[in-house]
Scaffold this active site. Sequence first.
Site, PDB file in Angstrom:
ATOM      1  N   LYS A   1     -12.256  -0.908   2.253  1.00  0.00           N
ATOM      2  CA  LYS A   1     -11.564  -0.113   1.237  1.00  0.00           C
ATOM      3  C   LYS A   1     -12.409  -0.105  -0.047  1.00  0.00           C
ATOM      4  CE  LYS A   1      -6.939  -0.312   3.187  1.00  0.00           C
ATOM      5  NZ  LYS A   1      -7.337  -0.741   4.539  1.00  0.00           N
TER       6      LYS A   1
ATOM      7  N   HIS B   1      -5.615  -4.050  -0.464  1.00  0.00           N
ATOM      8  CA  HIS B   1      -5.488  -3.095  -1.563  1.00  0.00           C
ATOM      9  C   HIS B   1      -5.536  -3.811  -2.921  1.00  0.00           C
ATOM     10  CE1 HIS B   1      -4.646   0.561   0.794  1.00  0.00           C
ATOM     11  NE2 HIS B   1      -4.140  -0.292   1.657  1.00  0.00           N
TER      12      HIS B   1
ATOM     13  N   SER C   1       0.793  -1.229   0.000  1.00  0.00           N
ATOM     14  CA  SER C   1       0.000   0.000   0.000  1.00  0.00           C
ATOM     15  C   SER C   1       0.825   1.278   0.000  1.00  0.00           C
ATOM     16  CB  SER C   1      -0.940   0.011   1.212  1.00  0.00           C
ATOM     17  OG  SER C   1      -0.201  -0.018   2.423  1.00  0.00           O
TER      18      SER C   1
END
Length: 422
Positions: free
Chosen positions: A251, A220, A192
Amino acid sequence: MKKSLLKLSPGAKKMKEVLGAGLAEMKQGGTYKVERVITSPQSMEITADNKKVINFCANNYLGLANNPRVMEAAKKYIDSHGFGMSSVRFICGTQDIHKDLEKSISEFHGMDDTILYASCFDANAGIFEGILTDEDAIISDELNHASIIDGVRLSKAKRLRYKHMDMENLEEVLKANGDKRLKMIVTDGIFSMDGDIAPLPKIVELAHKYEAFTMIDECHATGFIGKTGKGTAEYFGIEGEIDVINSTLGKALGGGTGGYTTSHQEIVDTLRQKGRPYLFSNSVTPSVVGAGLEVFEMLKDSSHVEKLKKNTINFRTKMKKAGFTILGDDECPIAPVWIGDAKLASDMANDMMKHNIYVIGFSYPVVPKGKARIRVQLSSAHEDEHIDKAVKAFTQVAKERKFLQLARSLILRNIKNRQSKK
């Protein structure tokens, strides 16, 4: 705000002096973090510092944080299943929808079963202690996420690191620890802070060769990496070859809370019995679970993946053409703009706000000292005009601060230093 009732005891006075000195040092070094206050829903365009800005630093990769379908699902499940559970799962905190979401996640990743947590930080905190003992070894990439590092510290297993994405070093570590009962290789799928994509095919090859098993953190990656957004394993065409996937609902998948481990049945069953964050934390709330169920339905349409890939290539190409160094893989929507100096990264990020572009400078301890950067994150919700505005703003800010000239001189100096050492 009412006046604090705290009294200053001798011990508290000493504590305040010590911590105060540390905070002053952070401020002087440019690593002190100030939270900007957003007064709108999370989206591609938000209101911050009393003005509308384009957001280039959220984990909102698919633009779902404020999606009407996701919000409507959350409201619907509050009506049908209530606000909270006031319990952990094994007492009276498991509803039908928790099992439904675990099934949907398992099917999405092609795994045996899934266990939900309040966050992926909790999933990473619980897995190593839960399934490994002092007879085992954890072999971790040196740049893995802080939650993996903290989780590894909780385990009694032997803790080993290999150099970032260095497969020769990984093999050396595996060779030197062949006597361990279980060997677990753990890596971020997407790093990330750096935008790197872990070399999973080689990791799997080494795992098979040395009888290890594999875990990846896909926070991610889930929802947008790979042909249909199923993550790094799909990106490399090795679905079914990764033993453990930890990821998040917080996310790309709506941006709320909630995390999970999806894996072999034996691992999930063991974590339900021994995973401390699972056993001692409240169940994920019904609204988050319901929204998660809706998101996994939405992921069956993978058109968002191509849009995000297009935006990623567009931004990275234009920024490099403008003279910036962009870290990471060219296909990764995490696009860190290398700055180097911590204070300069913070100052440039603040300058970008004057151009109505919201980005944040990252410095120590989030990244190593001397390697500060402004992390840009692309979203499928961005349009070409947003990307063009961001590139123009970066270029203008860099010009005002004479950053590109400084960066070029540093590069030339490093080249000369390397040549002189030969």
